[in-house]
Design an enzyme around this catalytic site. Structure first.
Site, PDB file in Angstrom:
ATOM      1  N   CYS A  55       1.117  -1.104  -0.038  1.00  0.00           N
ATOM      2  CA  CYS A  55      -0.050   0.020   0.116  1.00  0.00           C
ATOM      3  C   CYS A  55       1.022   1.299  -0.066  1.00  0.00           C
ATOM      4  O   CYS A  55       1.896   1.500   0.800  1.00  0.00           O
ATOM      5  CB  CYS A  55      -0.717   0.034   1.022  1.00  0.00           C
ATOM      6  SG  CYS A  55      -2.061   1.259   1.217  1.00  0.00           S
ATOM      7  N   CYS A  59       0.103   4.804   6.959  1.00  0.00           N
ATOM      8  CA  CYS A  59      -0.584   4.811   8.183  1.00  0.00           C
ATOM      9  C   CYS A  59       0.547   4.068   9.282  1.00  0.00           C
ATOM     10  O   CYS A  59       1.113   3.000   8.821  1.00  0.00           O
ATOM     11  CB  CYS A  59      -1.707   3.768   8.104  1.00  0.00           C
ATOM     12  SG  CYS A  59      -2.752   4.683   6.897  1.00  0.00           S
ATOM     13  N   CYS A  62       0.210   0.438  10.344  1.00  0.00           N
ATOM     14  CA  CYS A  62      -0.133  -0.757   9.236  1.00  0.00           C
ATOM     15  C   CYS A  62       0.959  -1.598   8.766  1.00  0.00           C
ATOM     16  O   CYS A  62       1.886  -0.812   8.019  1.00  0.00           O
ATOM     17  CB  CYS A  62      -1.044   0.063   8.237  1.00  0.00           C
ATOM     18  SG  CYS A  62      -1.727  -1.489   7.180  1.00  0.00           S
ATOM     19  N   CYS A  99     -16.181  -9.552   5.579  1.00  0.00           N
ATOM     20  CA  CYS A  99     -15.724  -8.295   5.307  1.00  0.00           C
ATOM     21  C   CYS A  99     -14.216  -8.502   4.563  1.00  0.00           C
ATOM     22  O   CYS A  99     -13.351  -9.129   5.002  1.00  0.00           O
ATOM     23  CB  CYS A  99     -15.503  -7.552   6.748  1.00  0.00           C
ATOM     24  SG  CYS A  99     -14.534  -5.787   6.255  1.00  0.00           S
ATOM     25  N   CYS A 131     -19.374  -6.907   3.472  1.00  0.00           N
ATOM     26  CA  CYS A 131     -18.737  -5.724   4.093  1.00  0.00           C
ATOM     27  C   CYS A 131     -17.468  -5.435   3.208  1.00  0.00           C
ATOM     28  O   CYS A 131     -16.939  -6.569   2.897  1.00  0.00           O
ATOM     29  CB  CYS A 131     -18.514  -5.577   5.310  1.00  0.00           C
ATOM     30  SG  CYS A 131     -17.543  -4.298   6.200  1.00  0.00           S
ATOM     31  N   CYS A 191     -19.571   1.343   8.634  1.00  0.00           N
ATOM     32  CA  CYS A 191     -18.915   0.874   9.875  1.00  0.00           C
ATOM     33  C   CYS A 191     -17.741   1.778  10.050  1.00  0.00           C
ATOM     34  O   CYS A 191     -16.843   1.973   9.264  1.00  0.00           O
ATOM     35  CB  CYS A 191     -18.361  -0.574   9.622  1.00  0.00           C
ATOM     36  SG  CYS A 191     -17.284  -1.284  10.534  1.00  0.00           S
ATOM     37  N   ARG A 263     -17.830  -2.956  17.849  1.00  0.00           N
ATOM     38  CA  ARG A 263     -17.085  -4.314  17.678  1.00  0.00           C
ATOM     39  C   ARG A 263     -15.828  -4.379  18.508  1.00  0.00           C
ATOM     40  O   ARG A 263     -14.686  -3.686  18.300  1.00  0.00           O
ATOM     41  CB  ARG A 263     -16.786  -4.490  16.218  1.00  0.00           C
ATOM     42  CG  ARG A 263     -15.974  -5.823  15.626  1.00  0.00           C
ATOM     43  CD  ARG A 263     -16.266  -6.030  14.173  1.00  0.00           C
ATOM     44  NE  ARG A 263     -17.528  -6.056  13.828  1.00  0.00           N
ATOM     45  CZ  ARG A 263     -18.034  -5.172  12.918  1.00  0.00           C
ATOM     46  NH1 ARG A 263     -17.246  -4.309  12.289  1.00  0.00           N
ATOM     47  NH2 ARG A 263     -19.391  -5.146  12.574  1.00  0.00           N
TER      48      ARG A 263
HETATM   49  N1  SAM Z   1      -6.776   0.434   3.060  1.00  0.00           N
HETATM   50  C1  SAM Z   1      -8.075   0.549   3.592  1.00  0.00           C
HETATM   51  C2  SAM Z   1      -8.027   1.556   4.647  1.00  0.00           C
HETATM   52  O1  SAM Z   1      -7.161   2.032   5.235  1.00  0.00           O
HETATM   53  O2  SAM Z   1      -9.331   2.217   4.951  1.00  0.00           O
HETATM   54  C3  SAM Z   1      -8.644  -0.853   4.245  1.00  0.00           C
HETATM   55  C4  SAM Z   1      -7.785  -1.767   5.149  1.00  0.00           C
HETATM   56  S1  SAM Z   1      -7.035  -1.062   6.679  1.00  0.00           S
HETATM   57  C5  SAM Z   1      -6.134  -2.111   7.022  1.00  0.00           C
HETATM   58  C6  SAM Z   1      -8.489  -1.219   7.907  1.00  0.00           C
HETATM   59  C7  SAM Z   1      -8.314  -0.656   9.429  1.00  0.00           C
HETATM   60  O3  SAM Z   1      -7.518  -1.616   9.867  1.00  0.00           O
HETATM   61  C8  SAM Z   1      -7.630   0.630   9.295  1.00  0.00           C
HETATM   62  O4  SAM Z   1      -8.291   1.731   9.310  1.00  0.00           O
HETATM   63  C9  SAM Z   1      -7.221   0.361  10.892  1.00  0.00           C
HETATM   64  O5  SAM Z   1      -8.063   1.100  11.870  1.00  0.00           O
HETATM   65  C10 SAM Z   1      -7.185  -1.169  11.067  1.00  0.00           C
HETATM   66  N2  SAM Z   1      -5.907  -1.374  11.300  1.00  0.00           N
HETATM   67  C11 SAM Z   1      -4.689  -1.605  10.403  1.00  0.00           C
HETATM   68  N3  SAM Z   1      -3.585  -1.877  11.114  1.00  0.00           N
HETATM   69  C12 SAM Z   1      -3.856  -2.137  12.363  1.00  0.00           C
HETATM   70  C13 SAM Z   1      -3.093  -2.551  13.724  1.00  0.00           C
HETATM   71  N4  SAM Z   1      -1.846  -2.724  13.391  1.00  0.00           N
HETATM   72  N5  SAM Z   1      -3.776  -2.492  14.751  1.00  0.00           N
HETATM   73  C14 SAM Z   1      -4.991  -2.318  14.712  1.00  0.00           C
HETATM   74  N6  SAM Z   1      -5.759  -1.664  13.804  1.00  0.00           N
HETATM   75  C15 SAM Z   1      -5.313  -1.754  12.660  1.00  0.00           C
HETATM   76  C1  DTB Z   2     -11.293  -2.778  11.721  1.00  0.00           C
HETATM   77  O1  DTB Z   2     -11.586  -1.752  12.452  1.00  0.00           O
HETATM   78  N1  DTB Z   2     -10.314  -3.669  12.047  1.00  0.00           N
HETATM   79  C2  DTB Z   2     -10.072  -4.686  11.224  1.00  0.00           C
HETATM   80  C3  DTB Z   2     -11.235  -4.250   9.971  1.00  0.00           C
HETATM   81  N2  DTB Z   2     -11.789  -2.994  10.632  1.00  0.00           N
HETATM   82  C4  DTB Z   2     -10.729  -4.106   8.470  1.00  0.00           C
HETATM   83  C5  DTB Z   2      -8.624  -4.591  10.684  1.00  0.00           C
HETATM   84  C6  DTB Z   2      -7.778  -4.917  11.754  1.00  0.00           C
HETATM   85  C7  DTB Z   2      -6.319  -5.214  11.060  1.00  0.00           C
HETATM   86  C8  DTB Z   2      -5.351  -5.520  12.211  1.00  0.00           C
HETATM   87  C9  DTB Z   2      -4.085  -5.512  11.453  1.00  0.00           C
HETATM   88  C10 DTB Z   2      -3.906  -6.587  10.645  1.00  0.00           C
HETATM   89  O2  DTB Z   2      -4.355  -7.843  10.727  1.00  0.00           O
HETATM   90  O3  DTB Z   2      -3.328  -6.575   9.474  1.00  0.00           O
HETATM   91 FE1  SF4 Z   3      -2.900   1.035   3.416  1.00  0.00          FE
HETATM   92 FE2  SF4 Z   3      -2.835   0.065   5.817  1.00  0.00          FE
HETATM   93 FE3  SF4 Z   3      -3.102   2.510   5.572  1.00  0.00          FE
HETATM   94 FE4  SF4 Z   3      -5.172   0.773   4.800  1.00  0.00          FE
HETATM   95  S1  SF4 Z   3      -4.508   1.251   6.763  1.00  0.00           S
HETATM   96  S2  SF4 Z   3      -4.469   2.792   3.718  1.00  0.00           S
HETATM   97  S3  SF4 Z   3      -3.702  -0.786   3.943  1.00  0.00           S
HETATM   98  S4  SF4 Z   3      -1.478   1.594   4.892  1.00  0.00           S
END
Ligand code: SAM
Ligand code: DTB
Ligand code: SF4
Length: 330
Positions: A55, A59, A62, A99, A131, A191, A263
Site C-alpha cells: 500500500c 499509516c 499498518c 468483510c 462488507c 462501519c 465491535r
Molecule cells: N486500506 C483500507 C483503509 O485504510 O481504509 C482498508 C484496510 S485497513 C488495514 C483497515 C483498518 O484496519 C484501518 O483503518 C485501521 O483502523 C485498522 N488497522 C490496520 N492496522 C492495524 C493494527 N496494526 N492494529 C489495529 N488496527 C489496525
Molecule cells: C477494523 O476496524 N479492524 C479490522 C477491520 N476493521 C478491517 C482490521 C484490523 C487489522 C489489524 C492488523 C492486521 O491484521 O493487518
Molecule cells: Fe494502506 Fe494500511 Fe493505511 Fe489501509 S491502513 S491505507 S492498507 S497503509
C-alpha cells in the site's frame, strides 16, 4: 433517529462519562446495552484480506504499508474462486458477516474493482452479509458496490482529527469524512471506528467518540481496535493496550451510540476470556473470528466457540436474514 438516540452529545458530557469510575461506567453501559439490544447476542464476522500489502499510504500502525519493512509481501488480488472458498469456510464456522479488505489508498475504476464487484455478488449469493474496506471511495463507486449487494462499508477515523496528522501524512481526516459521506449517500451501512494505543491522549479518544456520536446517523457499527504493534512499523514495540482503556472506550461508545454494533476488533489474540468478558459486559456485541484478521493472528473459530459456550454468548442472526424474514412475514 429515535428521540432517545442522541446525536447532540457535547464534549463535556462525553468526558464525564468516559472518566466516571470504571465499574459505574460498565454498569451504565450494561443497562443501556440491554435496553436496546439482546444481552448476550454477539455478531460474528470474518475478515479476509483480498489484496494484501504494497500500500502507498504511510499509516504508522499498518503492516501493509509498502514503505515499512514488516515482512508482509505485496500480493495480487485474490481470485474469485479462492474468495468464495473462504466465504464458505466463514459461513460454516458460524459467521454471518464477511468483510473483504484491500490494501488500497483508494478504489480505482479498473479491472480489479470489477473483480471485487463480482466477489461482492458471489458472497452475497451464499447468504452472508457483505462488507468491504477498500480505502477512499467516490459516491459513484459506493453506488456500484451497493448495486452489487454490498451491505456495509468499513472506513475508520482511527483517532481524533488533531492526532491524525501524527499517525498518517498521506491523507487527511477530511478525506476520510468525505468517503463516509459518499458511503452514506449510496445507502450503504457505515462501519466506522478507531484504534487505541497509538500514543493518543484520553482527549483524542473522547474527540473521536464525539465525531462518531454526533453524526446525523450513528455508524451502524463501531469497531474498537487495540493496536497490534507490528515489527517494522513506526509503532513497533508499543506496549499492549490496558484492558481498562479498552473497557472505557467500549462502554462510552455503547452509552453514546446505544443501537450501534460495538465491535471488539483487533487485539483479542492478546486478551484472556476474562478480559473479553469485561468488554462484553461493557457493551461490545460483535467480534471478528477466524485465525487471521487481515495479516495478524486472531482467535480461531474453535477458540471462539469455546468462549461463547463458557460465557453463554449466542451468535446474532444476520441483519440480512432478519430483513428477509420481515418481508416473508409481512
Ligand atoms: N486500506 C483500507 C483503509 O485504510 O481504509 C482498508 C484496510 S485497513 C488495514 C483497515 C483498518 O484496519 C484501518 O483503518 C485501521 O483502523 C485498522 N488497522 C490496520 N492496522 C492495524 C493494527 N496494526 N492494529 C489495529 N488496527 C489496525
Ligand atoms: C477494523 O476496524 N479492524 C479490522 C477491520 N476493521 C478491517 C482490521 C484490523 C487489522 C489489524 C492488523 C492486521 O491484521 O493487518
Ligand atoms: Fe494502506 Fe494500511 Fe493505511 Fe489501509 S491502513 S491505507 S492498507 S497503509
Amino acid at each position: 433517529m429515535n428521540a432517545e438516540i442522541r446525536n447532540n452529545w457535547t464534549l463535556d458530557e462525553i468526558r464525564e462519562i468516559y472518566f466516571s469510575p470504571v465499574l459505574e461506567l460498565m454498569n451504565r453501559a450494561t443497562a443501556v446495552h440491554s435496553k436496546y439490544n439482546t444481552a448476550g447476542e454477539v455478531q460474528v464476522c470474518t475478515l479476509l484480506s483480498v489484496k494484501t500489502g504494497g500500500c502507498s499510504e504511510d499509516c504508522s500502525y499498518c503492516p501493509q504499508a509498502a514503505r515499512y519493512d514488516t515482512g508482509v509481501e505485496a500480493q495480487k488480488l485474490m481470485t474469485y474462486e479462492d474468495v468464495i472458498g473462504k466465504a464458505l469456510d466463514a459461513k460454516n464456522g458460524g459467521s454471518t458477516r464477511f468483510c473483504m479488505g484491500a490494501a488500497w489508498r483508494s478504489v480505482r475504476d479498473n479491472s480489479d474493482f470489477n473483480k471485487v464487484i463480482d466477489m461482492v455478488k458471489g458472497v452475497n449469493a451464499i447468504g452472508l452479509e457483505v462488507c468491504c474496506t477498500l480505502g477512499m471511495l467516490t459516491e459513484q463507486q459506493a453506488h456500484r458496490l451497493k448495486e452489487a449487494g454490498l451491505y456495509a462499508y468499513n472506513h475508520n477515523l482511527d483517532t481524533s482529527d488533531e492526532h491524525y496528522t501524527e499517525i498518517i501524512s498521506t491523507r487527511t481526516y477530511k478525506d476520510r469524512l468525505e468517503t463516509l459521506n459518499n458511503v452514506e449517500k449510496a445507502g450503504l451501512s457505515v462501519c466506522c471506528g478507531g484504534i487505541i494505543g497509538l500514543g493518543e491522549e484520553d482527549e483524542d479518544r473522547i474527540k473521536l467518540l464525539h465525531t462518531l456520536a454526533t453524526r446525523e446517523k450513528h455508524p451502524e457499527s463501531v469497531p474498537v481496535n487495540a493496536l497490534v504493534s507490528v515489527k517494522g512499523t513506526p509503532l513497533e514495540g508499543r506496549g499492549r493496550v490496558k484492558i481498562w482503556d479498552m473497557v472505557r472506550m467500549i462502554a462510552t461508545a455503547r452509552i453514546l451510540m446505544p443501537k450501534s454494533m460495538v465491535r471488539l476488533s483487533a487485539g483479542r489474540n492478546e486478551m484472556s476470556y476474562e478480559q473479553q468478558a469485561l468488554c462484553f459486559l461493557a457493551g461490545a456485541n460483535s467480534i471478528f473470528t477466524g485465525e487471521k484478521l487481515l495479516t495478524t493472528p486472531n482467535p480461531g473459530f474453535d477458540a471462539d466457540k469455546e468462549m461463547f459456550e463458557l460465557l453463554g454468548l449466542k451468535p446474532r442472526e444476520s441483519f440480512k436474514a432478519e430483513k428477509e424474514k420481515e418481508i416473508v412475514l409481512s
